[in-house]
Enzyme design. Structure first.
Site, short mmCIF file in Angstrom:
data_model
loop_
_atom_site.label_atom_id
_atom_site.label_comp_id
_atom_site.label_asym_id
_atom_site.label_seq_id
_atom_site.Cartn_x
_atom_site.Cartn_y
_atom_site.Cartn_z
N ASP A 122 -1.23 6.44 -7.87
CA ASP A 122 -0.69 5.29 -7.13
C ASP A 122 -1.46 4.98 -5.85
O ASP A 122 -1.00 4.20 -5.03
CB ASP A 122 0.79 5.53 -6.80
N SER A 174 4.38 15.38 -0.19
CA SER A 174 4.65 14.71 -1.47
C SER A 174 3.86 15.27 -2.64
O SER A 174 4.21 15.01 -3.79
CB SER A 174 4.37 13.21 -1.33
N HIS A 178 -1.57 9.68 -4.74
CA HIS A 178 -1.24 10.86 -5.54
C HIS A 178 -1.98 10.81 -6.88
O HIS A 178 -2.43 9.75 -7.31
CB HIS A 178 0.26 10.94 -5.77
#
Length: 371
Positions: free
Chosen positions: A337, A36, A340
């Site tokens: 968050d 991600s 990240h």
């Protein structure tokens, strides 16, 4: 860790950036593999998209854009610096789409180790089975669409940059509740071997310039700080980061660098660069005001988008849920968050790579500045 699936799923479509320069570019294409940290839309194909008013993508794209941040990622800034468009996600490619400027195979939640490893060892399954080896398979699938003969492929890939990672963070997170930080070291040989094998595969496919990132100082990441939740003051350094977890990442990165050096000796015709994500990002926590972030030591380690708690992270209420809030100015903080970073942080990290000194050996000189 099932509770971290929230941070590695549900993305939306890819967004293309600036076009190519009329002059020859240092790299004519970029091919990216990872999780991600660099996924620009692949996971969107297997999970429901974020609602249009989601805070993801709000800083730059103004809508969710297949990225787990408020804006651009490191890979986006690198592409821009070299005059290339934002990389299209492999699973979003359309028939006859031009892929001669690169493709992104990264998938949110992906691991360095294969999915079967977690099943075999009784560890909570990752959020996805799209591990590094699966992504390499995707690359082989589309290779014939890029070049036909070995001579053509060798010529094309000689002018391409291959990014192998960052990957491995999800492998570590999956084991946090099963092993203490000392026990995590047992994972390192297998993780390094998986990444090494991926590099060898790409070299065999024709890659001659590869960049391999190490991992981040996870002891400074608000989600890990929340999960560990230590009440011992001595567990933290002067910046509020978990010392032992950062020490573990230093060990992991050291082992990865040794493996890279061995590969360099075996393949002297290939340039293998090490991206020092650890020190590149750790400096942001150490002297945040120098890079435009808040100087408040408590705020700098909090997540911008979250629900509650010391670090504004509730693993059961992910960013974007109705009860979560977003900080007034994401450009002033590092953590986005809980898992990240913000676009502002990724921008500084990208500058540290493209402009130095956090890459060894150096990348080709970029035609554009990261502004």
């Amino acid at each position: 860790m099932k509770i971290f699936i929230f941070f590695s799923i549900t993305l939306t479509c890819v967004f293309f950036g600036n076009g190519s320069n009329a002059n020859p570019l240092p790299y004519e294409a970029i091919f990216n593999f990872g999780d991600s940290i660099s996924d620009t839309g692949n996971a969107d194909k297997t999970h429901p998209p974020f609602p249009s008013n989601s805070p993801y993508g709000s800083t730059y794209f103004k809508y969710p854009a297949g990225r787990l941040s408020d804006g651009r990622l490191i890979i986006d800034f690198i592409a821009e610096a070299y005059g290339l468009p934002f990389l299209p996600a492999y699973l979003n490619l359309t028939k006859d789409q031009d892929i001669k400027k690169g493709v992104n195979f990264a998938f949110a939640g992906a691991t360095a180790l294969d999915f079967e490893y977690f099943i075999k060892n009784g560890v909570d399954k990752p959020a996805t089975d799209k591990s590094l080896s699966i992504q390499l398979g995707w690359f082989k699938t589309i290779k014939s669409s890029i070049c036909k003969s070995k001579e053509e492929c060798d010529g094309f890939f000689k002018k391409s940059l291959f990014l192998v990672g960052e990957i491995g963070g999800n492998d570590i997170i999956a084991h946090l509740s099963y092993r203490n930080v000392t026990g995590l070291r047992e994972l390192v040989p297998s993780m390094v071997e998986a990444i090494t094998n991926a590099i060898i595969t790409l070299i065999e496919e024709g890659a001659v310039e590869l960049a391999v990132p190490g991992n981040f100082p996870i002891g400074c990441i608000s989600g890990v700080l929340t999960l560990v939740n230590s009440t011992q003051k001595d567990d933290y350094d002067q910046f509020g980061c978990l010392t032992s977890y950062n020490t573990f990442i230093e060990y992991y990165n050291g082992q990865l660098k040794q493996a890279i050096e061995t590969l360099r000796q075996k393949h002297p015709q290939v340039k293998i660069m090490y991206f020092d994500y650890y020190n590149d990002s750790k400096r942001l926590f150490q002297t945040p005001q120098q890079y435009g972030f808040t100087s408040d030591k408590n705020e700098i380690i909090k997540a911008c988008c979250g629900a509650s708690g010391t670090y504004n992270v509730n693993v059961y209420i992910p960013c974007g849920s109705p009860s979560t809030t977003v900080c007034p100015d994401p450009s002033k903080v590092i953590n986005w968050d809980g898992a990240h970073f913000t676009e502002a942080a990724y921008k500084q990290i990208a500058k540290g790579l493209v402009e130095g000194p956090f890459v060894n050996p150096s990348l080709e000189s970029p035609p554009f500045k990261i502004a």
